[in-house]
Design a protein around this motif. Structure first.
Motif, PDB file in Angstrom:
ATOM      1  N   LEU A  47       0.872  -1.171   0.000  1.00  0.00           N
ATOM      2  CA  LEU A  47       0.000   0.000   0.000  1.00  0.00           C
ATOM      3  C   LEU A  47       0.909   1.221   0.000  1.00  0.00           C
ATOM      4  N   LEU A  48       0.722   2.102  -0.965  1.00  0.00           N
ATOM      5  CA  LEU A  48       1.602   3.252  -1.119  1.00  0.00           C
ATOM      6  C   LEU A  48       1.015   4.478  -0.436  1.00  0.00           C
ATOM      7  N   THR A  49       1.875   5.432  -0.135  1.00  0.00           N
ATOM      8  CA  THR A  49       1.441   6.621   0.603  1.00  0.00           C
ATOM      9  C   THR A  49       0.477   7.494  -0.186  1.00  0.00           C
ATOM     10  N   ASP A  50       0.469   7.371  -1.521  1.00  0.00           N
ATOM     11  CA  ASP A  50      -0.445   8.190  -2.327  1.00  0.00           C
ATOM     12  C   ASP A  50      -1.833   7.570  -2.473  1.00  0.00           C
ATOM     13  N   GLY A  51      -2.078   6.428  -1.796  1.00  0.00           N
ATOM     14  CA  GLY A  51      -3.394   5.792  -1.848  1.00  0.00           C
ATOM     15  C   GLY A  51      -3.484   4.668  -2.862  1.00  0.00           C
ATOM     16  N   SER A  52      -2.475   4.500  -3.687  1.00  0.00           N
ATOM     17  CA  SER A  52      -2.485   3.410  -4.658  1.00  0.00           C
ATOM     18  C   SER A  52      -1.844   2.164  -4.040  1.00  0.00           C
ATOM     19  N   TYR A  53      -1.763   1.105  -4.814  1.00  0.00           N
ATOM     20  CA  TYR A  53      -1.186  -0.140  -4.310  1.00  0.00           C
ATOM     21  C   TYR A  53      -0.462  -0.844  -5.449  1.00  0.00           C
ATOM     22  N   VAL A  54       0.397  -1.774  -5.082  1.00  0.00           N
ATOM     23  CA  VAL A  54       1.048  -2.653  -6.054  1.00  0.00           C
ATOM     24  C   VAL A  54       1.074  -4.037  -5.430  1.00  0.00           C
ATOM     25  N   CYS A  55       0.631  -5.031  -6.184  1.00  0.00           N
ATOM     26  CA  CYS A  55       0.659  -6.417  -5.717  1.00  0.00           C
ATOM     27  C   CYS A  55       1.702  -7.170  -6.529  1.00  0.00           C
ATOM     28  N   ASP A  56       2.345  -8.133  -5.896  1.00  0.00           N
ATOM     29  CA  ASP A  56       3.385  -8.883  -6.600  1.00  0.00           C
ATOM     30  C   ASP A  56       2.833  -9.826  -7.671  1.00  0.00           C
ATOM     31  N   CYS A  57       1.511  -9.965  -7.775  1.00  0.00           N
ATOM     32  CA  CYS A  57       0.943 -10.755  -8.872  1.00  0.00           C
ATOM     33  C   CYS A  57       0.924  -9.939 -10.170  1.00  0.00           C
ATOM     34  N   CYS A  58       1.066  -8.638 -10.063  1.00  0.00           N
ATOM     35  CA  CYS A  58       1.178  -7.707 -11.207  1.00  0.00           C
ATOM     36  C   CYS A  58      -0.100  -7.563 -12.034  1.00  0.00           C
ATOM     37  N   HIS A  69      -6.116 -10.163  -4.259  1.00  0.00           N
ATOM     38  CA  HIS A  69      -5.284  -9.947  -3.072  1.00  0.00           C
ATOM     39  C   HIS A  69      -5.539  -8.547  -2.505  1.00  0.00           C
ATOM     40  N   TYR A  70      -5.658  -7.571  -3.406  1.00  0.00           N
ATOM     41  CA  TYR A  70      -5.961  -6.202  -2.985  1.00  0.00           C
ATOM     42  C   TYR A  70      -7.352  -6.133  -2.350  1.00  0.00           C
ATOM     43  N   PHE A  71      -8.332  -6.801  -2.957  1.00  0.00           N
ATOM     44  CA  PHE A  71      -9.686  -6.768  -2.393  1.00  0.00           C
ATOM     45  C   PHE A  71      -9.739  -7.469  -1.035  1.00  0.00           C
ATOM     46  N   HIS A  72      -8.918  -8.478  -0.852  1.00  0.00           N
ATOM     47  CA  HIS A  72      -8.850  -9.135   0.462  1.00  0.00           C
ATOM     48  C   HIS A  72      -8.297  -8.152   1.500  1.00  0.00           C
ATOM     49  N   VAL A  73      -7.224  -7.454   1.138  1.00  0.00           N
ATOM     50  CA  VAL A  73      -6.651  -6.452   2.041  1.00  0.00           C
ATOM     51  C   VAL A  73      -7.671  -5.345   2.312  1.00  0.00           C
ATOM     52  N   MET A  76     -10.102  -6.515   4.830  1.00  0.00           N
ATOM     53  CA  MET A  76      -9.573  -6.799   6.163  1.00  0.00           C
ATOM     54  C   MET A  76      -9.151  -5.549   6.931  1.00  0.00           C
ATOM     55  N   ILE A  77      -8.827  -4.470   6.250  1.00  0.00           N
ATOM     56  CA  ILE A  77      -8.395  -3.244   6.922  1.00  0.00           C
ATOM     57  C   ILE A  77      -9.529  -2.229   6.826  1.00  0.00           C
ATOM     58  N   PRO A  78     -10.234  -2.014   7.930  1.00  0.00           N
ATOM     59  CA  PRO A  78     -11.430  -1.170   7.880  1.00  0.00           C
ATOM     60  C   PRO A  78     -11.156   0.286   7.503  1.00  0.00           C
ATOM     61  N   THR A  79      -9.960   0.790   7.744  1.00  0.00           N
ATOM     62  CA  THR A  79      -9.676   2.192   7.436  1.00  0.00           C
ATOM     63  C   THR A  79      -9.215   2.404   6.001  1.00  0.00           C
ATOM     64  N   LEU A  80      -8.914   1.335   5.293  1.00  0.00           N
ATOM     65  CA  LEU A  80      -8.464   1.444   3.910  1.00  0.00           C
ATOM     66  C   LEU A  80      -9.651   1.786   3.020  1.00  0.00           C
ATOM     67  N   GLU A 104     -13.818   8.396  -2.325  1.00  0.00           N
ATOM     68  CA  GLU A 104     -13.311   7.085  -1.921  1.00  0.00           C
ATOM     69  C   GLU A 104     -14.318   6.470  -0.960  1.00  0.00           C
ATOM     70  N   VAL A 105     -14.408   5.152  -0.954  1.00  0.00           N
ATOM     71  CA  VAL A 105     -15.318   4.485  -0.031  1.00  0.00           C
ATOM     72  C   VAL A 105     -14.577   3.379   0.702  1.00  0.00           C
ATOM     73  N   GLU A 106     -15.002   3.143   1.927  1.00  0.00           N
ATOM     74  CA  GLU A 106     -14.465   2.015   2.673  1.00  0.00           C
ATOM     75  C   GLU A 106     -15.138   0.755   2.149  1.00  0.00           C
ATOM     76  N   ALA A 107     -14.487  -0.359   2.323  1.00  0.00           N
ATOM     77  CA  ALA A 107     -15.012  -1.614   1.788  1.00  0.00           C
ATOM     78  C   ALA A 107     -16.370  -1.954   2.380  1.00  0.00           C
ATOM     79  N   ARG A 108     -16.620  -1.522   3.581  1.00  0.00           N
ATOM     80  CA  ARG A 108     -17.862  -1.902   4.251  1.00  0.00           C
ATOM     81  C   ARG A 108     -18.939  -0.832   4.169  1.00  0.00           C
ATOM     82  N   GLU A 109     -18.697   0.191   3.395  1.00  0.00           N
ATOM     83  CA  GLU A 109     -19.725   1.215   3.241  1.00  0.00           C
ATOM     84  C   GLU A 109     -20.011   1.406   1.764  1.00  0.00           C
TER      85      GLU A 109
END
Length: 189
Positions: A47-58, A69-73, A76-80, A104-109
């Motif tokens: 998870l990068l500081t600018d709000g983006s992400y990179v997964c090793d599956c590419c 993998h990103y959707f799982h994260v 699991m992290i309510p503040t993401l 932006e929306v949280e996964a649970r909202e």
């Protein structure tokens, strides 16, 4: 590496992933390992500081869609928060969609609202790139090399060599240019 994303064991090394991120002047906020219990495989999501992400599956970098993998994260992290910018624009039905007007929306909202409303500047979301590694920034100072006596895996050698040779091969279009590159590489031996 050709990846059809059916094989969950396919990934780039964590060291190579971190070098790609650092090499583009990006910063990692959090590094998370996602383990798939059934397949006994694991993936690293940065998870990068600018709000983006990179997964090793590419998958995000290759086809522009967020991987499982990103959707799982995200789950699991309510503040993401999920930003639509992590999906490449080629997948949008409306190519002129203004991402700043979509919060932006949280996964649970979930929130439904009209997209044609004007959003005040204070509520506009920052633009997030679907492939943060695509946009080159200033590289930081060089990273220390492993000790000369340390054996490194073949996968690491392959990824590092491919990353180093990629820019040299990008502009080769003729046999003469290819021969010049090969001669130069042979001189390095």
């Amino acid at each position: 590496m050709i990846n059809d994303f059916e094989n969950d064991n396919s990934h780039i090394s964590t060291l190579f992933l971190l070098r790609l991120i650092r090499g583009r002047g990006l910063s990692v906020k959090q590094l998370i390992e996602v383990k798939h219990i059934g397949a006994k495989s694991s993936h690293i999501v940065a998870l990068l500081t600018d709000g983006s992400y990179v997964c090793d599956c590419c998958m995000g970098m290759s086809i522009g869609l967020s991987c499982r993998h990103y959707f799982h994260v995200l789950n699991m992290i309510p503040t993401l928060k999920f930003n639509l910018g992590v999906i490449r624009a080629r997948w949008y039905q409306d190519k002129n969609l203004n991402l700043r007007n979509i919060p932006e929306v949280e996964a649970r909202e979930a929130e439904f609202r009209r997209l044609d409303e004007d959003v005040p500047t204070s509520q506009q979301t920052p633009l997030v790139n679907s492939n943060p590694l695509q946009h080159v920034q200033q590289p930081p100072s060089s990273t220390p090399a492993p000790p000369a006596t340390q054996t490194i895996p073949a996968r690491t050698v392959f990824h590092e060599a491919t990353a180093a040779l990629g820019p040299l091969m990008n502009h080769i279009q003729t046999q003469e240019q290819l021969d010049e590159l090969l001669d130069g590489l042979n001189e390095l031996r």
